[in-house]
Design an enzyme around this catalytic site. Sequence first.
Site, PDB file in Angstrom:
ATOM      1  CE  LYS A   1      -0.560  -0.894   4.876  1.00 52.82           C
ATOM      2  NZ  LYS A   1       0.082  -2.185   4.677  1.00 52.82           N
TER       3      LYS A   1
ATOM      4  CB  VAL B   1      -7.302  -1.308   0.334  1.00 50.03           C
ATOM      5  CG1 VAL B   1      -8.375  -0.681   1.207  1.00 50.03           C
ATOM      6  CG2 VAL B   1      -6.508  -0.222  -0.382  1.00 50.03           C
TER       7      VAL B   1
ATOM      8  CE  LYS C   1      -4.189  -0.556   5.116  1.00 48.75           C
ATOM      9  NZ  LYS C   1      -4.279  -0.961   6.540  1.00 48.75           N
TER      10      LYS C   1
END
Lengths: 428, 428
Positions: free
Chosen positions: A106, A133, A206
């Site tokens: 991420k 995520v 995220k």
Amino acid sequence: MTVNIGLLGFGTVASGIPFLLQENGEKIVAASRSDLEITKVLVKDDEEKNRLLAAGNDYNFVTDVNEILNDSEIDIVVELMGRIEPARTFITSALEAGKHVVSANKDLIATHGKELIALAQDKGVAFYYEAAVAGGIPILRTLANSLTSDKVTRILGVLNGTSNFMMTKMVDEGWTYDAALKTAQELGYAESDPTNDVEGIDAAYKAVILSQFGFGMTLDFAAVSHKGITTITPDDVAVAQELGYVIKLVGDVREVESGISAEVAPTFLPKGHPLASVNGVMNAVFVESIGIGESMYYGPGAGQKPTATSVAADIVRIARRINDKNVGKPFNEFARETKLANPADVFAKYYFAIDVPDKKGQILRLAEIFNAQNISFEQVLQQKANGEVARVVIITHELSQTQLEDVTADLNAVADFTVVNTFKVLGD
Amino acid sequence: MTVNIGLLGFGTVASGIPFLLQENGEKIVAASRSDLEITKVLVKDDEEKNRLLAAGNDYNFVTDVNEILNDSEIDIVVELMGRIEPARTFITSALEAGKHVVSANKDLIATHGKELIALAQDKGVAFYYEAAVAGGIPILRTLANSLTSDKVTRILGVLNGTSNFMMTKMVDEGWTYDAALKTAQELGYAESDPTNDVEGIDAAYKAVILSQFGFGMTLDFAAVSHKGITTITPDDVAVAQELGYVIKLVGDVREVESGISAEVAPTFLPKGHPLASVNGVMNAVFVESIGIGESMYYGPGAGQKPTATSVAADIVRIARRINDKNVGKPFNEFARETKLANPADVFAKYYFAIDVPDKKGQILRLAEIFNAQNISFEQVLQQKANGEVARVVIITHELSQTQLEDVTADLNAVADFTVVNTFKVLGD
């Protein structure tokens, strides 16, 4: 056919992939119409290689990434190293070599995703990252495929398991922040430097990726404001309870008239809100949209098997598309011009905890300051004085981010007022 | 290119599709790489046609289905009529005519899906039905695409909004079944004949479809046992509360050693279970799997816009695949031999509410009966006698469906015992 996979890294998540291939091989082979074979695994050095071999891992471990990048037999490179470098360089090289790439990284995707996605498109290869995520929650593919007919207006997410574990202890059991952090570290949920988790940075990464899938907009990481849970006190938690709320670290991406607004911050959630009962290390993504209305996707945000499952789903989709000869479509095809919201356009209720002198007339002084910024109160609670200082808690009606900034400056300009905390408050 | 759509039926859900095409047209066109056009709409008769035209609906309404089936310009037929006939005949004809079909008709798909799916395969066309289970929740596509790498072991679902609305009133506000039904009917949630909703039939249809996607097995509708909420009393609800549970109508499909077991029944959910806080007309599907572990998918189970959103997502996927020239893959590709579980293999805890004479020694008599079937108690609660009769409530340790049947027969054979209710109890 056989699809050959090169793994970059063999840490916790990577070692969960063989588990799935073994325990669920039949379904995976049928779905991908391929045998999936892990043909090479990159590790750091000979020491790691020997340790893994000694532990009974039967893989072709290599220590030079070029053995994977230059191997024309390898179709998919799966990057599970984490951090920016050398992951970024390795993924770039893999895409340039025409290999499909799966990643759970991420940090990298939130900060350099744009260039990697463009490169993958340019090369006609797949670059998928469902696991980036909310670990095991299949949220990205669901936004891309199922919510394709819907217009998302807001995404709220409990996106960081570590901080949510801590907040759950603080809310349910009245723990202090420090006690919660200590236990999270002992249980291995928090790293020795917990900054990324507790300061909302991980959740902000995220939020950047969710913005692409939900709103078709690519935000710079710097455009996501983030505020952590470090300043939350047992007093805040107790007041929240009293007023019918639970405090959680919530990522909030929404589209308003002028554009998109994304932030991560401690947030008062009404007890009846579906996100309010997302506890411990679990994550959830709550989506508001014009079609479905409200939907929520709940599951483990991290962990070996959940994350490996998302990675394996990406591998299966790519293998299947290689078979169907339609591989190479972007993971997310929804793209619009990115427009940032005007802060004067982004509204929320807010909680203010303010220490004032224990003298008469303080609520009046506060009311005058808020009133001057056109902010009205929904609830006011003056708590018993502690020494010379009284704590006043205010929940406002909706105000804009501009008003929030202005009133905070006004309050800070008053010498004998101390703004202890300011948190967003969600409606039912 | 333009993809032409023929709608069968223009009721609540169907009229939500134009809303989405209008409010979210740009995204839909981009995702489907096509203009989507509703070129014909089948209605019942001229009276309906004239009513709809008079109300300002600007469609080409037809009253003869052949105008759609024989129209070579129409690519996708969207069936939103409900019930088995004539929907079954119309869909069959549409598939035979080589048209792709989207349907939200759970009754039909649960009972005749197998033949329709086979026909679609035979003709190389798509037959999608995301909206058939849990309305707006994108659960089927998620099971098919994202959980493809995972092995599902159990699916628990709050699958019927009407009965969940009623149970929420009964649990949260102590309403009787009759009062809850009356209000549900007044609000339009329940039909005048509420049988399908309150007897678990509607939820059982959905369990059949979930079994295909989650377990790759096609169950006959008759293989799903269903028990409704009609016998639940305020006493049951109060005892559940006291013991830390919430009662809901839960669909439960799981795979055990011998095969698959599917049932719909009122179930005691521990208050901390994510399904326990699914209230009102909302639905949720809770999935247990070896990879992700626990995940939940929450949203509206019915309603115009949510259902239309799922239908529109199917339309977009088909249009896109027509464009990509890879249309025609089955909606669900996961298929295994269907094996039904042996009831001796399917275990759960159970709640028994039993009326016994208000004399001493009754718990002993009960204990002997349960003991003879090797069933042990987890909790026993004897309530104050009401007249001559005392209510004993038992929560057992796990027992098999065979043991349940046997002990129930034993209890029923005792003249002065009355088994008032028996409900499944889930663990944390």
